[in-house]
Design a protein around this motif. Sequence first.
Motif, mmCIF file in Angstrom:
data_model
loop_
_atom_site.group_PDB
_atom_site.id
_atom_site.type_symbol
_atom_site.label_atom_id
_atom_site.label_comp_id
_atom_site.label_asym_id
_atom_site.label_seq_id
_atom_site.Cartn_x
_atom_site.Cartn_y
_atom_site.Cartn_z
ATOM 1 N N LYS A 108 -9.265 -1.331 -9.180
ATOM 2 C CA LYS A 108 -7.949 -0.685 -9.340
ATOM 3 C C LYS A 108 -7.089 -0.764 -8.077
ATOM 4 O O LYS A 108 -5.995 -0.216 -8.033
ATOM 5 C CB LYS A 108 -8.126 0.774 -9.752
ATOM 6 N N GLY A 109 -7.599 -1.427 -7.027
ATOM 7 C CA GLY A 109 -6.800 -1.601 -5.818
ATOM 8 C C GLY A 109 -6.886 -0.462 -4.832
ATOM 9 O O GLY A 109 -6.068 -0.357 -3.914
ATOM 10 N N ALA A 110 -7.871 0.397 -4.994
ATOM 11 C CA ALA A 110 -8.068 1.504 -4.060
ATOM 12 C C ALA A 110 -9.223 1.157 -3.115
ATOM 13 O O ALA A 110 -9.863 0.117 -3.249
ATOM 14 C CB ALA A 110 -8.348 2.792 -4.825
ATOM 15 N N ASN B 143 -4.816 5.979 -7.888
ATOM 16 C CA ASN B 143 -3.787 4.945 -7.779
ATOM 17 C C ASN B 143 -4.193 3.932 -6.727
ATOM 18 O O ASN B 143 -4.991 4.223 -5.828
ATOM 19 C CB ASN B 143 -2.445 5.571 -7.369
ATOM 20 N N SER B 144 -3.607 2.762 -6.837
ATOM 21 C CA SER B 144 -3.807 1.741 -5.813
ATOM 22 C C SER B 144 -3.438 2.337 -4.453
ATOM 23 O O SER B 144 -2.433 3.030 -4.335
ATOM 24 C CB SER B 144 -2.913 0.539 -6.130
ATOM 25 N N MET C 2 0.815 -1.192 0.000
ATOM 26 C CA MET C 2 0.000 0.000 0.000
ATOM 27 C C MET C 2 0.856 1.252 0.000
ATOM 28 O O MET C 2 1.987 1.228 0.447
ATOM 29 C CB MET C 2 -0.887 -0.002 1.238
#
Length: 153
Positions: free
Chosen positions: A91-93, A72-73, A1
């Motif tokens: 998207k990993g957020a 962004n993630s 992260m």
Amino acid sequence: MNDIESAQIWIDADSCPVAIKEILFKAADRTQTQITLVANHALHLPPSRYLSFIQVPAGFDVADNEIVKRLNSGDLVVTSDIPLADEVITKGATALSPRGELFNANNIKSKLSMRDFMDVIRSSGVQTGGPSPLSQADRQNFANHLDRWFNQN
């Protein structure tokens, strides 16, 4: 992260309640986190080096698409829009509703199904009513999830 210096917060600002924006504005300065509001109408922001605004043209999902393009993630997106939350998670957020509901991979597909079902019901003429007013419990739930996000980044 991402660490707190690079993770940022995106607000789907067209429908975000003022009380939630105020919580976020205070958090931006307190945590030195960049917050970007995206909307299709002009907004007034308090002076802060951590707040910015992107005005997009009016249109279906224009603000949502701008957020997805830029995030962004590891970022956090504040939205009550279920399809946007789904794209954010993909998207990993992190996606958090203004009522403090945390959307994640375990619950987003069922939320999308319920949203689609309610759209079908409404299009058939059934009056389903709107959301209830934002409560103090909603604000507190939002603030608690926001604090957890800051602590994880």
